[in-house]
Motif scaffolding. Structure first.
Motif, mmCIF file in Angstrom:
data_model
loop_
_atom_site.group_PDB
_atom_site.id
_atom_site.type_symbol
_atom_site.label_atom_id
_atom_site.label_comp_id
_atom_site.label_asym_id
_atom_site.label_seq_id
_atom_site.Cartn_x
_atom_site.Cartn_y
_atom_site.Cartn_z
ATOM 1 N N HIS A 80 5.664 -5.175 2.124
ATOM 2 C CA HIS A 80 4.888 -6.410 2.219
ATOM 3 C C HIS A 80 4.479 -6.688 3.652
ATOM 4 O O HIS A 80 3.372 -7.142 3.917
ATOM 5 C CB HIS A 80 5.686 -7.583 1.647
ATOM 6 N N MET A 126 0.803 -1.208 0.000
ATOM 7 C CA MET A 126 0.000 0.000 0.000
ATOM 8 C C MET A 126 0.843 1.268 0.000
ATOM 9 O O MET A 126 0.453 2.296 -0.515
ATOM 10 C CB MET A 126 -0.881 0.026 1.235
ATOM 11 N N THR A 147 -1.791 -4.982 7.540
ATOM 12 C CA THR A 147 -3.040 -4.317 7.163
ATOM 13 C C THR A 147 -4.165 -5.330 6.950
ATOM 14 O O THR A 147 -5.271 -5.149 7.462
ATOM 15 C CB THR A 147 -2.833 -3.493 5.874
ATOM 16 N N TYR A 148 -3.879 -6.418 6.223
ATOM 17 C CA TYR A 148 -4.942 -7.394 5.954
ATOM 18 C C TYR A 148 -5.417 -8.037 7.260
ATOM 19 O O TYR A 148 -6.636 -8.139 7.512
ATOM 20 C CB TYR A 148 -4.448 -8.472 4.984
ATOM 21 N N ASP A 183 1.616 -4.534 4.373
ATOM 22 C CA ASP A 183 0.389 -5.067 3.775
ATOM 23 C C ASP A 183 -0.150 -6.240 4.583
ATOM 24 O O ASP A 183 -1.356 -6.325 4.840
ATOM 25 C CB ASP A 183 0.650 -5.521 2.332
#
Lengths: 573, 244
Positions: B18, B1, B24-25, B21
């Motif tokens: 990464h 992101m 974040t997920y 990310d």
């Protein structure tokens, strides 16, 4: 702890409840815990106005760099640093702590455990006087030659240690003395809270009958007392470095500047939980009362908060991942930091569990309490990005950090405080606040709050660092899109500040002309609602209450009323 | 992101992105679930006339499990984040790859001095190129940096590299990076360092190899050029041994 401990402590000094006192002795030199609580509350609110004004000035400067700010003027780099430093210092040490721990602790603890005053009333009075002195020293430091201290609220040496670097030969030592005095005040208060709760509980109140907010203030006080020692030692060393020319933190003299960071954050991280726990306690009291529900998992919450407190002593270096500590140390501190998500999440889940099956009334204090859960959740989860040392390399000291901790501190210090004020106002002053204007104030606070800090997450993720006065000097940062976000955040702040006007008007008008409150307007169970509103000197008169059950027996099956006060004997229906 | 905001200009920027990310997920999954459940509960159990709240203690085994089981799952997510974090941290801050070039970064109130090793690739020789607030790097080259602070704490931050390291007076701190993208971006100071903290911007310039050698040639004094065995042609420069 004996559960039959008598609640007669501190009775020797004011057995004459009817006596007349002058304004001076009643409001300025009182040993009454309620008055001392109000002194802390009003001092904290006044300091909050100063801290809020500072944030207005520097946010306006960020939105409109170089322009003259109404009520202040052009912000110089020195003034900018001083404003952000003292905004942080004030909001933590002179707003969150006095209001959440000292004001609520003083006002609520004797009332909620059913005794007539703190066990050490004179230490209590001394605590406020030292606190007031600390606030005066801090405010005076803004007006000395070269102005107030501007080396960030964390005061890392050598910047904070030497006036040739920080440029504030008087501001820096005064700032440090003020912080140290404030800590002394809270040590005095903390001793009092712990001793009172352990020794002066009403007859029949067992440890598991203590209302959660009281537990939380006690645990917070223990955390504070256990963590603050290294900071006081560090503060004295730093003061010697500043004034006597010692070199505790000066590498040229054999000292180590990183040492200060360890001493500071060993206190600084538990401090987050010192203010968080009382706010959580407040929210728990309010959601139980307004959903008419028994607290979901009393012991689970209690043990989680104790576990949280213990764990909080082992996470401090996550503030120092990239500060030059041994890089291998981060493995330990990342692990403990991520683990701390578990007890916090348990407490939040238990709060939502309390709402399940309830009958929720959306009064103003309840709205604030519910928004605490939702907003604090954002603050909690964004901590994961920062607790992970890998992403912290990038996010450290950016606006992402700033937005994260404001999403924890604003729910704690602002939303938690407002829910407490709206909830206990009838007990404090014997009158109700206006509900309509309370709700206006609620929406006008919570919506702009998100408007300020959501854009700052974006700016932080885009690599913008905190505490930088001159974005205009950085081509990557001073772009149109980013500037729009800054202007939006500043606009939201101004909306938020304007919506505090209805609160202050509501507060003052309700003090004088609000609807009269009965003893137990919210139909709650805890002991403070047994005393008249407002409680007289000595709280309960001659009949101190006796306790028969836990504080959250709402909606018990087979009972007509949906509440069951702690002091009501078993036989009464 | 993060690449939406800033390009990935160093070899490890992708790893940090990464990890960002992944967090974040996982976090968004729990966050959205919890928020949705929270608002559902608040809506469903709003007070209705004649309806009484239930009496739930949260102390029975089944009720405790309702809280405990999600937390075992959260713990699993924590472990996933933890292991990936360790990997990224090792790559960026612990591992010290063999380097081809050295650069010294000196911070002080309120400017950066970048000491480039110059044509001979060795620091502290006559052909070093010292620049104020300008860091010039060669693309696809493994660098070691040496970070110093002369007065107070500073912090060396290049957002496009996803790199940050505090500079501590009295210490030399070593680290590494490998630029992989040509361009010019901001270098910021990320630690409060006094009045001028907000005004010590620097720029990092990443050049392709031939441009880089041209830049070196331009900045090397004439009398040193003759001493250097590989000064003149570009091809010779490229074959020259780079050592630290």
């Amino acid at each position: 702890m004996a559960d039959t401990a008598t609640a007669t402590a501190g009775v020797d000094h004011h057995d004459d409840h009817g006596h007349h006192e002058s304004f001076w002795s009643k409001y300025c030199f009182s040993t009454d815990h309620k008055i001392i609580g109000f002194q802390y509350l009003f001092t904290g609110m006044a300091m909050g106005l100063i801290g809020g004004f500072f944030s207005y000035v520097f946010r306006m400067h960020l939105a409109f760099p170089g322009s003259s700010i109404p009520f202040f003027g052009v912000v110089s780099p020195a003034a900018y640093n001083s404003l952000v430093t003292n905004h942080g210092t004030i909001m933590i040490f002179w707003v969150a702590m006095p209001v959440l721990i000292a004001a609520l602790g003083n006002f609520l603890i004797p009332l909620m455990i059913g005794c007539d005053d703190m066990v050490f009333p004179k230490i209590n009075r001394l605590s406020y006087q030292v606190f007031l002195l600390s606030a005066i020293v801090l405010i005076a430091s803004f007006f000395v030659p070269q102005g107030g201290f501007g080396g960030a609220w964390t005061a890392y040496p050598p910047l904070s240690a030497e006036s040739q670097y920080n440029g504030t030969p008087f501001g820096a030592p005064m700032w440090l003395i003020a912080v140290t005095l404030e800590i002394v005040a809270f040590l005095l208060g903390g001793i009092n809270f712990i001793t009172t709760v352990m020794n002066a509980r009403a007859k029949g109140m067992k440890l598991y009958d203590i209302p959660m907010v009281v537990w939380m203030i006690v645990i917070a006080s223990i955390l504070f007392m256990a963590s603050v020692g290294p900071l006081v030692a560090g503060a004295v060393m730093l003061l010697f470095d500043q004034t006597l020319g010692t070199g505790f933190f000066d590498p040229a003299a054999g000292g180590d500047p990183v040492m200060w960071q360890h001493l500071f954050w060993f206190f600084g991280h538990p401090e987050v939980y010192v203010v968080l726990l009382p706010a959580m306690g407040v929210v728990i009291e309010i959601i139980c009362t307004f959903s008419r529900k028994k607290l979901f998992g009393y012991k689970m919450i209690l043990y989680s908060s104790i576990g949280l407190g213990i764990l909080s002593f082992f996470v401090w270096a996550h503030h120092q991942f990239i500060s030059g500590v041994d890089p291998r140390a981060t493995y330990l501190f990342t692990t403990t930091t991520l683990l701390i998500s578990i007890p916090v999440a348990i407490m939040l889940f238990a709060m939502i569990g309390t709402l399940w099956g309830g009958s929720i009334r959306f009064t103003t204090p309840m709205l604030f309490a519910l928004s605490f859960i939702a907003e604090f959740l954002i603050g909690g989860v964004t901590g994961i990005w920062l607790g992970s040392s890998g992403t912290d390399i990038y996010l450290h000291d950016t606006y992402f950090v700033l937005a994260h901790f404001h999403y924890t501190f604003v729910p704690i210090a602002i939303i938690g405080t407002f829910s407490a004020i709206y909830y206990w106002f009838p007990k404090m002053f014997g009158r109700h606040m206006n509900e309509f204007w309370g709700k206006i104030h609620f929406w006008g606070t919570v919506i702009p709050f998100n408007g300020i800090f959501l854009p700052l997450f974006v700016l932080g993720a885009a690599g913008q660092h905190r505490r930088i006065a001159g974005y205009t000097a950085y081509p990557d940062l001073y772009t149109e899109n980013f500037q729009d976000l800054r202007v939006f955040a500043t606009g939201s702040l101004i909306v938020l500040i304007l919506f505090q006007i209805p609160f202050f008007v509501n507060f003052v008008v309700s003090l004088v002309r609000g609807r009269k409150a009965e003893a137990n307007p919210w139909k709650a169970n805890t002991l403070e609602w047994v005393a008249p509103s407002p409680p007289p000197h000595g709280n309960f008169g001659d009949n101190l209450p006796e306790v028969y059950r836990g504080p959250y027996e709402f909606s018990v099956e087979g009972r007509e009323k949906d509440y069951w006060p702690q002091n009501e004997p078993e036989t009464a229906k | 992101m993060l690449e939406y905001f800033l390009p990935r200009a160093s070899s490890f920027a992708g790893s940090i992105d990464h990890l960002f990310d992944l967090i974040t997920y996982l976090v968004m999954f729990w966050f959205v679930l919890t928020m949705a459940f929270f608002f559902y509960v608040v809506f469903r159990f709003r007070a209705k006339p004649g309806q009484k709240a239930q009496y739930i203690t949260g102390e029975t085994h089944k009720q405790k499990q309702a809280v405990e089981i999600p937390h075992y799952l959260i713990l699993l997510c924590d472990l996933a984040i933890l292991f990936y974090t360790f990997k990224v941290w090792h790559e960026v801050k612990i591992d010290m790859p063999e380097y081809d070039e050295q650069v010294r970064v000196i911070s002080q109130q309120w400017a950066w001095t970048f000491e480039h090793a110059g044509a001979d690739g060795v620091l502290d020789t006559d052909d070093d190129i010292k620049l104020i607030n300008e860091l010039v790097l060669k693309k696809d080259t493994q660098y070691q940096y040496e970070l110093q602070a002369l007065d107070v704490m500073h912090s060396f931050s290049i957002p496009v590299f996803r790199l940050k390291q505090d500079a501590v007076p009295g210490r030399k701190i070593f680290g590494h990076f490998k630029p992989i993208l040509e361009g010019e971006w901001d270098v910021q100071c990320a630690e409060m360092c006094g009045y001028g903290h907000g005004f010590m911007p620097a720029r990092v310039k990443i050049l392709a190899a031939d441009e880089y050698y041209a830049w070196i040639a331009e900045h090397t004094p004439a009398h040193l050029k003759q001493d250097t065995a590989y000064a003149n042609t570009e091809s010779q420069l490229k074959e020259a041994p780079n050592n630290g």
